[in-house]
Structures are given as structure tokens and as C-alpha cells.
Design an enzyme around this catalytic site. Structure first.
Site, short mmCIF file in Angstrom:
data_model
loop_
_atom_site.label_atom_id
_atom_site.label_comp_id
_atom_site.label_asym_id
_atom_site.label_seq_id
_atom_site.Cartn_x
_atom_site.Cartn_y
_atom_site.Cartn_z
N HIS A 425 0.81 -1.22 0.00
CA HIS A 425 0.00 0.00 0.00
C HIS A 425 0.84 1.27 0.00
CE1 HIS A 425 -3.78 1.85 -0.10
NE2 HIS A 425 -4.42 1.13 0.81
N ARG A 426 2.14 1.15 0.21
CA ARG A 426 3.00 2.33 0.07
C ARG A 426 3.13 2.71 -1.40
NH1 ARG A 426 8.39 0.18 2.79
NH2 ARG A 426 7.88 -1.45 1.27
#
Length: 453
Positions: A425-426
Site C-alpha cells: 500500500h505504500r
């Protein structure tokens, strides 16, 4: 003269390897580049050729033993070498078995040592002033002066006072894991170097106060079998733990009607072009992944924490998770996005056969940008795959089987597959991950869409 062949670093900075099988015995005559031993690293099984010609004097490591890179594993008795003649060509142009311009012999595992270059680094006394940091190398690679040389005896870190002992990195790690202070040991190795055996002996004699049991232990039912954690299993465990606790995972699921894709597969298998190729559903999934990655480049990227950058890759280095007798490995299909469906199918077939035979070279196990894991071959519908470290996403493909499906308002039996996409999700937002998974699903539902993208 006696020459010792040390365990080489066969790629990617590996620090140790296990000797699996010797192909020679003391007294055997060997030639340059003759395969003499099979080793298993954290990534793959590798056959090592001999860099010297002569007679085997001694096998220094027994099969099943794990030794650090740089440790001698075999002694070869060779004839005295004649003075090396200066070669007019560059060293890189020397042929296998011939001497380069500095007198070293070109072998399949690099070049032999320079004549007279083998020497032990002098120990630095505790009172000696710290050495100046080394200058930058010509190719621009920055060398951190605070990090030790891999494979060379280095000073062990400890807050305790006293002389700093010498030990190689794997030995220091073992001592740290076992809670052994290296400053309390006397090294049995050459020059006082602390060896693995010294640490293990100290651990065996350590007295640890056992904690009182909370309740009487239940009797053991049946037998118990223990196996050492090593090789591919140890590397896989370390990679999965690192990934799970470093990258914030998000997993999304999608059920896909792949009836049209399976029908296309049946038609193609009947054509002359695909007659000699094993065309599996995985080939269609791989092609769909490569096409969808063009529309969502964030899934083909990596997070560089040290540089504070996101690295986007132009080509898809596609990893395929493969179960082997030695454990899970992920060999790569290079530049998969440039291959046709037939080329992908052929590459996947070759990759799988090589992996199952245990002959995947270490170079094929690194440098991936996206991974597919086919859990469907085990009859599993779906799962939550863990990212390979350094990659942005991984796709799990479930079993393909007949299932009830609504078509034009009517219930019908269709061929259905479950997909699961895990992403970092980064790097990948929810919208991007969802769009990428939906694109794969759309291509597998209607393969004709590929003509419009």
C-alpha cells in the site's frame, strides 16, 4: 604445491552454503573447470568447478556441513606453476584455463588468486587509531567504511570492554542468536579467529536457568522428528517475515468467468503453431498480467527506502512461485511483457521443468518485479499471498472449475477462477490495485479485449 579452494560467493552476496555431494575423492586427478562438488545455497543448488589442475589432497568439509563463504573446502596438490607471461590481451579476454596478464588462471568461477596475493590482514591493536575511510571506487559505487568486508574476519561488536576478537559475519550472527559474548572466547582458528565450532561449544557449556513450568507437561504422543532449518527454507522464512513486517499488505479478491479463455486455449492447442507447446491457463494469466501492468505501472515498481524513491521498471521480470523438493523458489521469466503468448508458454514450461529438477541457476532467482503463485494446481480456490521482498504486488491464481454463474439474468454453469492480488500500500493505492485486478479479470473473461489495448 598445495592449493586450497575456498567456498565462493556464487551470487547476490550469499554468506554461506551447504556442501551436498562431493564428486571427487582424495587421490583423484582433477582438471581445471571439472565439476567437483554440489552445494546448496539459500537460493538454489549449484555445481562448482575446480579452479586448479592436480590431485585431490583432502576434502576439508563433510557433506551436509554448512560453511561460510571464504572457508576452504578442498585441498588440491598442483605442480609448481611457471612464471606467468604477460598477455597482450586484456584479462577479460583470457580463455578458460589460460593465464591473464597478472598470472591468474581464468576458470568458470572467476579467476584464480594472483601469485603471492594470499595473505591475512593484520590484526589491529585496541589502542591503534581508527583507519581513514576508504576512497570512493572508480565506478562510482560508494563503500561504507562502517561496514565489514564480507568473508573477511572482522571485529565483533560488543559493549563489553577488552580486546576485539576476530570472527566472520556468519559466526558473529550465530553468537548473537545464541547469546554468546565473543569477547569471552578464545579463537581456535588461524590467527586467533573465532570459528563456528568455538561458538557452538560455548553455547553447549552455557548454563541456563530453566523457567518453572506452569503446569505438568503432557506426555508426547507419537514420534517427533526435527530437521535443521537451512538452505531454501531458511531463506524463504527470512524473506517472508521481512516482507510481512515491512510492506503494508492489502489483498483483494475477484471471481472471474474464464469460459471464453479456456475455449480459446482449446482452439489454439489444435493449431500447428502450438502443437509442440504446453499451453496452460497460467500462460494466459501471465499474458493478462503483462498487459494490465502497462495500464497500471505502479504494480511493477519497488520502494527504495534508503534513497527515498519509488523505482518504476520498464520491463516485467515475472516471477513464478514453484514448489520444489528443496522448498519454495521463484524463478523469473525475463522481459515477460515482450513475449508472445506462445513464447510465454514455452518459457513457463522450461522454467517449471528446471525448477523441479533443482537446477535453477541463482541468477534466475533474483531481480523480479512481479510474481504469480498458482495455488489452483493444489485444488485451492484462493489465498492471501505474501509479497516477495522488493516487489509491489503478487497475484494468486485459484483452481479453475465449473461453478454456477449468472449469465444474462439466467443461472448457468461456467468455468470460474478466483484471483487474489496482494499489493504494497505504500506503492499501490486501493484504486490502482482494484483497477489492475479488474483489468486482469476482464482480459480473462473476454480475451478479445487484448486487441483493443
Amino acid at each position: 604445491m598445495r592449493r586450497e579452494f575456498a567456498m565462493p560467493d556464487v551470487g547476490e552476496g550469499l554468506t554461506e552454503a551447504e556442501v551436498v555431494t562431493w564428486h571427487v575423492a582424495p587421490g583423484d586427478t582433477v582438471t581445471v573447470n571439472q565439476v567437483i562438488v554440489e552445494i546448496e545455497t539459500a537460493k538454489a543448488a549449484v555445481e562448482l568447478p575446480c579452479p586448479y589442475a592436480g590431485t585431490v589432497g583432502e576434502l576439508l568439509v563433510e557433506p551436509g556441513r554448512t560453511v561460510p563463504v571464504g572457508a576452504p573446502i578442498i585441498a588440491i596438490e598442483t605442480a609448481e606453476a611457471a612464471p606467468a607471461q604477460a598477455a597482450p590481451a586484456d584479462e577479460a579476454g583470457a580463455k578458460i584455463g589460460e593465464a591473464g596478464k597478472d598470472g591468474r588462471i581464468a576458470t568458470l568461477v572467476g579467476y584464480g588468486p594472483r601469485p603471492g596475493s594470499v595473505q591475512r590482514r593484520a590484526r589491529r591493536s585496541p589502542s591503534a587509531p581508527p583507519a581513514a575511510p576508504p576512497p570512493a571506487v572508480p565506478n562510482g559505487r560508494h563503500v561504507r567504511p562502517d561496514l565489514p568486508d564480507r568473508g573477511s574476519p572482522v571485529a565483533a561488536e560488543s559493549p563489553a570492554a577488552g580486546p576485539v576478537p576476530l570472527a566472520k559475519p556468519p559466526v558473529r550472527k550465530l553468537a548473537k542468536d545464541l547469546g554468546i559474548d565473543l569477547r569471552s572466547l578464545t579463537g581456535s582458528g588461524a590467527g586467533g579467529v573465532i570459528t563456528r565450532e568455538d561458538v557452538e561449544a560455548a553455547a553447549a557449556t552455557s548454563v541456563v536457568e530453566p523457567a518453572p513450568p506452569a503446569s505438568p507437561a503432557a506426555p508426547t504422543v507419537g514420534g517427533v522428528r526435527r530437521e535443521p532449518i537451512r538452505g531454501v527454507r531458511r531463506a524463504t522464512a527470512a524473506a517472508m517475515v521481512s516482507s510481512a513486517f515491512t510492506a503494508p499488505h492489502v489483498t483483494e479478491f475477484l471471481a472471474v468467468d474464464v469460459t471464453e479463455t479456456m475455449a480459446l486455449r482449446d482452439r489454439l492447442r489444435g493449431t500447428r503453431e502450438y502443437a509442440e507447446v504446453k499451453l496452460t491457463p497460467l500462460a494466459f494469466v501471465a499474458k493478462a498480467v503483462c498487459l494490465a501492468a502497462r495500464r497500471t505501472p505502479e504494480v511493477n515498481a519497488s520502494w527504495d527506502e534508503a534513497a527515498g524513491e519509488i523505482v518504476y521498471y520498464d520491463r516485467v521480470q515475472l516471477g513464478i512461485a514453484a514448489a520444489t523438493p528443496r522448498g519454495l523458489i521463484v524463478p523469473k521469466v525475463r522481459d515477460a511483457d515482450t513475449l508472445t503468448l506462445r513464447e510465454l508458454a514455452a518459457a513457463l514450461g522450461e522454467l517449471t521443468a528446471t525448477a523441479r529438477s533443482g537446477r535453477t541457476p541463482p541468477a534466475d532467482l533474483v531481480g523480479g518485479t512481479f510474481t504469480i503463485t498458482n495455488v489452483g494446481v493444489f485444488g485451492v480456490d484462493t489465498g492471501t499471498p505474501i509479497l516477495n521482498p522488493g516487489e509491489a504486488a503478487i497475484l494468486a491464481v485459484g483452481a479453475i472449475k465449473p461453478s454456477p454463474w449468472v449469465v444474462d439474468g439466467e443461472l448457468a454453469v461456467r468455468t470460474v477462477c478466483q484471483l487474489a492480488l496482494s499489493f504494497d500500500h505504500r506503492l499501490v493505492d486501493g484504486e490502482q490495485g482494484s483497477r489492475f485486478l479488474a483489468d486482469i479479470g476482464a482480459l480473462l473473461t473476454d480475451p478479445g479485449l487484448a486487441l483493443t489495448w
